[in-house]
Design a protein around this motif. Structure first.
Motif, mmCIF file in Angstrom:
data_model
loop_
_atom_site.group_PDB
_atom_site.id
_atom_site.type_symbol
_atom_site.label_atom_id
_atom_site.label_comp_id
_atom_site.label_asym_id
_atom_site.label_seq_id
_atom_site.Cartn_x
_atom_site.Cartn_y
_atom_site.Cartn_z
ATOM 1 N N THR A 48 -70.718 23.495 33.568
ATOM 2 C CA THR A 48 -72.017 24.165 33.685
ATOM 3 C C THR A 48 -73.139 23.271 33.172
ATOM 4 N N ALA A 49 -72.885 22.614 32.036
ATOM 5 C CA ALA A 49 -73.905 21.718 31.476
ATOM 6 C C ALA A 49 -74.205 20.563 32.424
ATOM 7 N N HIS B 234 -71.999 19.097 23.676
ATOM 8 C CA HIS B 234 -71.061 20.070 24.253
ATOM 9 C C HIS B 234 -69.599 19.630 24.167
ATOM 10 N N ASP C 197 -65.210 25.047 31.346
ATOM 11 C CA ASP C 197 -66.273 25.614 32.190
ATOM 12 C C ASP C 197 -67.658 25.298 31.652
ATOM 13 N N TYR C 198 -67.824 25.401 30.305
ATOM 14 C CA TYR C 198 -69.170 25.185 29.763
ATOM 15 C C TYR C 198 -69.628 23.741 29.943
ATOM 16 N N ASN D 158 -66.949 20.258 20.189
ATOM 17 C CA ASN D 158 -65.764 21.115 20.330
ATOM 18 C C ASN D 158 -64.462 20.328 20.232
#
Length: 308
Positions: free
Chosen positions: A209-210, A224, A205-206, A228
């Motif tokens: 979103t980015a 991002h 999701d992140y 990770n």
């Protein structure tokens, strides 16, 4: 962060004592004569055996022997071979070469493996993705000694691009091809591991979103996604660096590199107990430090780990 580092350091203490005692036990407490063959075909004189027993504290219990060995080790004394050569001198002559080979191999593994994994993770099912998957499968399927002999034959003997063997100085330039051979198998695994991690992170999701916020792709990928996705890759690279610095018997043998792997092999063949013990204890320390480094990188990349 201080408590996190302290916990990791305390975890290393029982591991160090447990592994080094196990090694000492295996080398010095097994049944049999540790000096067999040291005097040729005849049995060693009693005076020689008594002198060796006193030198290596073999008349003491195994716990006392281990305690005396550790005490000497804390003072930088790794012991002596049966011929009286300090083990620390053998390590000082061989280990710099092995460290240079390990650094070259790790750079090749990390740069090529991570780059290939990121590109194919972002562009799956394309020509480049298929090419990387086939080539990494090829590297995984071939034993390292075959890769080494083929490159030595083609680049060294047929085309004359490199020297077939490495000189005694073993500079960084001479170690590029041996480093590639040493890293070839791990490089394929790093590429596949990075590809899978990037593909999984891409659906998070992140990341969506980015992308929706209009951030540049370089920032989305570099900050991002890659940060990770790097945790499993860093784990693999950390353990691999420990393995590389522990010496590569096959690669060093093919290219005649005077490193720690060949020294271990010769010491085992000649039953040099003090040398084997000293080298393996050194490797334990290297592995512990590499794991500590990986744990610290975990804490930097993902701060949540520090509070678990």
């Amino acid at each position: 962060m201080g408590r996190y580092v302290l916990r990791r350091l305390l975890q290393m203490v029982p591991v160090f004592f447990g592994t080094t005692f196990g090694i000492y036990l295996l080398v010095w407490a097994l049944p049999g004569d540790p000096f067999a063959g040291k005097c040729g075909e005849r049995d060693c004189p009693d005076a020689f055996v008594a002198a060796m027993n006193e030198k290596y504290n073999l008349d003491d219990t195994i716990f006392v022997q281990y305690g005396k060995y550790l005490w000497n080790l804390l003072q930088g004394d790794f012991g002596e071979t049966f011929s009286g050569v300090p083990v620390s001198e053998l390590i000082a002559n061989s280990y710099p070469v092995t460290v240079r080979l390990a650094v070259v191999a790790l750079l090749i593994e990390a740069v090529i493996g991570i780059t290939a994994g990121v590109v194919t993770g972002l562009r799956r099912r394309g020509f480049l993705d298929s090419l990387v998957l086939v080539s990494t499968l090829f590297l995984i399927s071939i034993p390292v000694f075959v890769t080494g002999y083929v490159l030595q034959l083609l680049l060294g003997l047929e085309w004359g691009i490199i020297n077939p063997t490495v000189s005694s100085k073993a500079g960084f330039g001479e170690l590029i091809v041996p480093g590639f051979v040493l890293a070839s198998l791990s490089m394929a695994y790093v590429a596949r591991l990075t590809r899978a991690s990037i593909a999984e992170t891409r659906r998070a999701d992140y990341v969506r979103t980015a992308v929706a916020k209009g951030l540049p792709q370089s920032r989305v990928v570099g900050v991002h996604m890659l940060r990770n996705a790097a945790l499993p890759v860093i784990t693999f690279l950390g353990t691999d660096l420990g393995a590389f610095m522990g010496g590569a018997i096959v690669t060093e043998g093919i290219f005649n590199i005077p490193g720690i792997g060949g020294l271990i092999f010769k010491s085992i063949q000649s039953k040099e107990g003090a040398t084997v013990t000293g080298l393996v204890v050194l490797l334990v320390l290297v592995y512990l430090l590499m794991n500590l480094l990986v744990d610290l990188l975990y804490g930097v990349l993902d701060p949540r780990i520090r509070y678990d």
